[in-house]
Design a protein around this motif. Structure first.
Motif, PDB file in Angstrom:
ATOM      1  N   TYR A  82       0.802  -0.990  -0.182  1.00  0.00           N
ATOM      2  CA  TYR A  82       0.071   0.148   0.113  1.00  0.00           C
ATOM      3  C   TYR A  82       0.965   1.249  -0.139  1.00  0.00           C
ATOM      4  N   GLU A  83       0.405   2.262  -0.415  1.00  0.00           N
ATOM      5  CA  GLU A  83       1.144   3.516  -0.359  1.00  0.00           C
ATOM      6  C   GLU A  83       1.335   3.937   1.012  1.00  0.00           C
ATOM      7  N   VAL A  84       0.145   4.001   1.684  1.00  0.00           N
ATOM      8  CA  VAL A  84       0.268   4.317   3.379  1.00  0.00           C
ATOM      9  C   VAL A  84      -0.365   3.139   4.095  1.00  0.00           C
ATOM     10  N   VAL A  85       0.247   2.808   5.028  1.00  0.00           N
ATOM     11  CA  VAL A  85      -0.269   1.849   6.027  1.00  0.00           C
ATOM     12  C   VAL A  85      -0.352   2.580   7.477  1.00  0.00           C
ATOM     13  N   ILE A  86      -1.508   2.590   7.832  1.00  0.00           N
ATOM     14  CA  ILE A  86      -1.954   3.282   9.136  1.00  0.00           C
ATOM     15  C   ILE A  86      -2.243   2.213  10.238  1.00  0.00           C
ATOM     16  N   ILE A  87      -1.379   2.043  11.274  1.00  0.00           N
ATOM     17  CA  ILE A  87      -1.453   1.068  12.458  1.00  0.00           C
ATOM     18  C   ILE A  87      -2.448   2.034  13.315  1.00  0.00           C
ATOM     19  N   GLY A  88      -3.453   1.253  13.507  1.00  0.00           N
ATOM     20  CA  GLY A  88      -4.311   1.607  14.791  1.00  0.00           C
ATOM     21  C   GLY A  88      -5.581   2.169  14.117  1.00  0.00           C
ATOM     22  N   GLY A  89      -6.916   1.454  14.336  1.00  0.00           N
ATOM     23  CA  GLY A  89      -8.212   1.695  13.606  1.00  0.00           C
ATOM     24  C   GLY A  89      -9.098   2.371  14.758  1.00  0.00           C
ATOM     25  N   GLY A  90      -8.597   3.367  15.228  1.00  0.00           N
ATOM     26  CA  GLY A  90      -9.351   4.137  16.312  1.00  0.00           C
ATOM     27  C   GLY A  90      -9.844   5.478  15.477  1.00  0.00           C
ATOM     28  N   VAL A  91     -10.375   6.530  16.047  1.00  0.00           N
ATOM     29  CA  VAL A  91     -10.648   7.640  15.712  1.00  0.00           C
ATOM     30  C   VAL A  91      -9.846   8.202  14.984  1.00  0.00           C
ATOM     31  N   HIS A  92      -8.118   8.278  15.429  1.00  0.00           N
ATOM     32  CA  HIS A  92      -7.378   9.054  14.923  1.00  0.00           C
ATOM     33  C   HIS A  92      -6.714   8.122  13.332  1.00  0.00           C
ATOM     34  N   GLY A  93      -6.805   6.853  13.594  1.00  0.00           N
ATOM     35  CA  GLY A  93      -6.182   6.172  12.533  1.00  0.00           C
ATOM     36  C   GLY A  93      -7.318   6.456  11.430  1.00  0.00           C
ATOM     37  N   LEU A  94      -8.733   6.119  11.621  1.00  0.00           N
ATOM     38  CA  LEU A  94      -9.615   6.202  10.598  1.00  0.00           C
ATOM     39  C   LEU A  94      -9.675   7.731  10.158  1.00  0.00           C
ATOM     40  N   SER A  95      -9.767   8.754  11.042  1.00  0.00           N
ATOM     41  CA  SER A  95      -9.738  10.091  10.447  1.00  0.00           C
ATOM     42  C   SER A  95      -8.642  10.511   9.506  1.00  0.00           C
ATOM     43  N   THR A  96      -7.465  10.040   9.847  1.00  0.00           N
ATOM     44  CA  THR A  96      -6.179  10.200   8.981  1.00  0.00           C
ATOM     45  C   THR A  96      -6.498   9.646   7.619  1.00  0.00           C
ATOM     46  N   ALA A  97      -7.013   8.419   7.668  1.00  0.00           N
ATOM     47  CA  ALA A  97      -7.145   7.712   6.504  1.00  0.00           C
ATOM     48  C   ALA A  97      -8.404   8.389   5.625  1.00  0.00           C
ATOM     49  N   TYR A  98      -9.581   8.828   6.345  1.00  0.00           N
ATOM     50  CA  TYR A  98     -10.365   9.626   5.681  1.00  0.00           C
ATOM     51  C   TYR A  98     -10.135  10.900   5.085  1.00  0.00           C
ATOM     52  N   HIS A  99      -9.068  11.713   5.908  1.00  0.00           N
ATOM     53  CA  HIS A  99      -8.486  12.618   5.089  1.00  0.00           C
ATOM     54  C   HIS A  99      -7.514  12.499   4.128  1.00  0.00           C
ATOM     55  N   LEU A 100      -6.736  11.405   4.219  1.00  0.00           N
ATOM     56  CA  LEU A 100      -5.938  10.951   2.973  1.00  0.00           C
ATOM     57  C   LEU A 100      -6.910  10.942   1.887  1.00  0.00           C
ATOM     58  N   GLY A 101      -7.863  10.125   1.956  1.00  0.00           N
ATOM     59  CA  GLY A 101      -8.885   9.964   0.711  1.00  0.00           C
ATOM     60  C   GLY A 101      -9.392  11.116   0.272  1.00  0.00           C
ATOM     61  N   LYS A 102      -9.702  12.083   1.054  1.00  0.00           N
ATOM     62  CA  LYS A 102     -10.070  13.279   0.546  1.00  0.00           C
ATOM     63  C   LYS A 102      -9.121  14.032  -0.347  1.00  0.00           C
ATOM     64  N   LEU A 103      -7.715  13.768   0.138  1.00  0.00           N
ATOM     65  CA  LEU A 103      -6.649  14.387  -0.652  1.00  0.00           C
ATOM     66  C   LEU A 103      -6.299  13.538  -1.865  1.00  0.00           C
ATOM     67  N   GLY A 104      -6.889  12.670  -2.516  1.00  0.00           N
ATOM     68  CA  GLY A 104      -6.900  11.692  -3.205  1.00  0.00           C
ATOM     69  C   GLY A 104      -6.068  10.518  -3.109  1.00  0.00           C
ATOM     70  N   LEU A 105      -5.443  10.404  -1.899  1.00  0.00           N
ATOM     71  CA  LEU A 105      -4.725   9.145  -1.636  1.00  0.00           C
ATOM     72  C   LEU A 105      -5.771   8.059  -0.984  1.00  0.00           C
ATOM     73  N   THR A 106      -5.821   7.156  -2.022  1.00  0.00           N
ATOM     74  CA  THR A 106      -6.683   5.883  -1.602  1.00  0.00           C
ATOM     75  C   THR A 106      -6.110   4.690  -1.321  1.00  0.00           C
ATOM     76  N   ASP A 107      -4.652   4.528  -2.065  1.00  0.00           N
ATOM     77  CA  ASP A 107      -3.993   3.346  -1.525  1.00  0.00           C
ATOM     78  C   ASP A 107      -3.565   3.197  -0.158  1.00  0.00           C
ATOM     79  N   VAL A 108      -4.651   3.058   0.725  1.00  0.00           N
ATOM     80  CA  VAL A 108      -4.324   3.248   1.950  1.00  0.00           C
ATOM     81  C   VAL A 108      -4.873   1.876   2.817  1.00  0.00           C
ATOM     82  N   ALA A 109      -4.193   1.384   3.979  1.00  0.00           N
ATOM     83  CA  ALA A 109      -4.784   0.510   4.526  1.00  0.00           C
ATOM     84  C   ALA A 109      -4.654   0.827   6.047  1.00  0.00           C
ATOM     85  N   VAL A 110      -5.771   0.509   6.874  1.00  0.00           N
ATOM     86  CA  VAL A 110      -5.888   0.871   8.247  1.00  0.00           C
ATOM     87  C   VAL A 110      -5.663  -0.445   8.646  1.00  0.00           C
TER      88      VAL A 110
END
Lengths: 87, 406
Positions: free
Chosen positions: B21-49
């Motif tokens: 994946y382009e970005v791997v986020i460790i931790g699926g709580g509010v912070h990890g998921l919020s970071t993932a969501y905002h990455l998606g908004k910036l067009g980065l969707t090759d992301v795994a939480v």
């Protein structure tokens, strides 16, 4: 989780009688570089497992000692007086 | 088939884990998921939480979910103010009802020194655009008639910092809302995937080892709050973090009698009544660090004694349940956000202590910007790990529990 701490002076007592002063860190020399002093002041291993730490029996004999405690299970496996503690 | 009637509509997909994946986020709580969501908004969707347990099962599940911005420092106030604003529009943005109840909050002062600090906070808040002011006992009794305002008792209520926009948001809903929104953008969510190691080469983090196999990644974000040290130790990084549990409990449902969040730093307790009528009561972190999430009788007794000094009306109330959540406490009660010097591809989103839940939207947004552009946004520049080396600690004394320990 509450647990018992075996004070080397008083025996097993409720943990709320004690103050835990955190993991043992070694004080650097006064001529040590800034990075070492930062590490001493702030950086911690914070292990999820066994660590050696400072304890103070504030509501008992008011003596300082060191203990090896598992931070996940809160089992205290060993206690020692400060001068007997091997770093 | 009759079973079709009970078919659950899925909130998010269950894709197979890829090996890159382009970005791997460790931790699926509010912070990890919020970071993932905002990455998606910036067009980065090759992301795994990825999370070792179910989504939002750590600190996010245990937070008492108070949202406020009436902090003390010039670094902290703008940060939490922006987060507060984002929470106000988050239900619409995520198309998911977060049950945000902007009930208002009173921080009570019982000593001259405490009242002084409330005034300082009000001054800083007003300068930086946060709605808060100090009010006297007459106004307090109008807002919260059940509060014990008798004079002459120990810890009399002298004044309060009134912060009208503060509120409470449904914490699980924030997790589900962010998770669903991120999933719809094509971001993958992988609960029950535990990180067992982090792969490093030439001073750069290149991926993670999990119990479901190896994943390579351009950037790895650690958003594991209470467990941050267990992740950073995999890259031989010591953090200025110690993990303490914070306990809270709720009473049985009562008729509505309290429509403000009340908090007292002197008495180490805070309380509010939920939409269900239960009174949520929380306090300081436990006196010793531990990774155990079991609650204790001693804390229950202490918190009950403290809260009864403010709300004697609660005396006959029965207690329904009590719990503990892990807090990654930093020495200056401020988060640690940003890059790590000498370790490319590893971004910290931790040090959330007792103030993490209310910061999830802005932290996710700014950390996502950092991941996407490589530039640290101005708002989070003061929160870098290097502040400890440079002696630029923040000392956010208006954080919950800050008065109680150290």
């Amino acid at each position: 989780m509450a647990f018992l701490v075996p004070c080397p002076n008083c025996g097993e007592r409720n943990v709320y009688e004690f103050r835990c002063a955190g993991e043992i860190v070694t004080r650097p020399n006064s001529d040590a570089p800034q990075s070492e002093r930062t590490a001493y002041l702030y950086l911690r291993k914070n292990v999820a497992g066994e660590q050696r730490e400072w304890w103070y029996h504030k509501l008992g004999c008011r003596k300082w000692f060191t203990a090896i405690r598992n931070t996940v299970t809160n089992e205290v496996t060993e206690t020692a007086w400060p001068d007997e503690t091997v770093a | 088939m009759v079973l079709q009637l009970f078919k659950k509509s899925q909130m998010w997909r269950k894709p197979d884990l890829k090996n890159r994946y382009e970005v791997v986020i460790i931790g699926g709580g509010v912070h990890g998921l919020s970071t993932a969501y905002h990455l998606g908004k910036l067009g980065l969707t090759d992301v795994a939480v990825i999370d070792k347990s179910y989504l939002g099962g750590g600190g996010s599940a245990r937070s008492t979910a108070i949202i406020r911005a009436n902090y003390l420092t010039p670094e902290g106030i703008p940060f939490f103010r922006e987060s507060h604003k984002m929470y106000e529009n988050l239900s619409q943005e995520l198309d998911f009802n977060l049950l945000f109840n902007q009930m208002g909050r009173l921080d009570l002062g019982h000593t001259d020194s405490a009242v002084y600090w409330l005034n300082v906070r009000a001054g800083f808040n007003q300068l930086l655009g946060v709605n808060s002011r100090v009010i006297d006992p007459n106004e307090i009794s109008e807002l919260v008639p059940v509060l014990d305002l008798r004079k002459g008792k120990t810890m009399p209520v002298l004044a309060a910092l009134y912060h009208p926009p503060a509120g409470v948001v449904r914490h699980d809903a924030v997790v589900y809302g962010y998770a669903r929104a991120a999933d719809r953008m094509g971001i993958e969510l992988h609960p029950f995937t535990e990180v067992t190691g982090i792969i490093k080469s030439n001073g750069r983090v290149t991926g993670v080892q999990t119990n479901s196999g190896q994943i390579s990644a351009g950037t790895v974000v650690s958003a594991t709050a209470g467990w941050s040290s267990t992740i950073s130790t995999m890259v031989d990084l010591d953090l200025p973090i110690t993990t303490y549990p914070l306990q809270a409990f709720v009473t049985e449902p009562l008729k509505p009698f309290l429509d403000k969040t009340i908090s007292s730093a002197n008495l180490h307790a805070y309380a509010y009544q939920t939409d269900r009528g239960e009174v949520v009561i929380g306090g300081p972190v436990d006196p010793y660090p531990t990774y155990s999430q079991r609650a204790t009788m001693n804390m229950l007794e202490d918190l009950s004694v403290f809260i009864l000094k403010l709300l004697p009306i609660l005396k006959p109330a029965k207690i329904l349940r009590q719990w503990a959540g892990l807090c990654d406490m930093t020495p200056d009660y401020a988060p640690i956000l940003g890059k790590v010097e000498g370790l490319d591809g590893f971004i910290l989103n931790c040090g959330w202590g007792t103030w993490g839940f209310k910061a999830a939207p802005i932290a996710g947004k700014t950390v996502a910007e950092l991941v996407a552009t490589g530039q640290t946004p101005k708002l989070i520049q003061p929160f870098g790990l290097d502040r400890f080396e440079n002696g630029r600690l923040i000392n956010e004394r208006a954080a919950a529990t800050a008065a109680a320990i150290h």
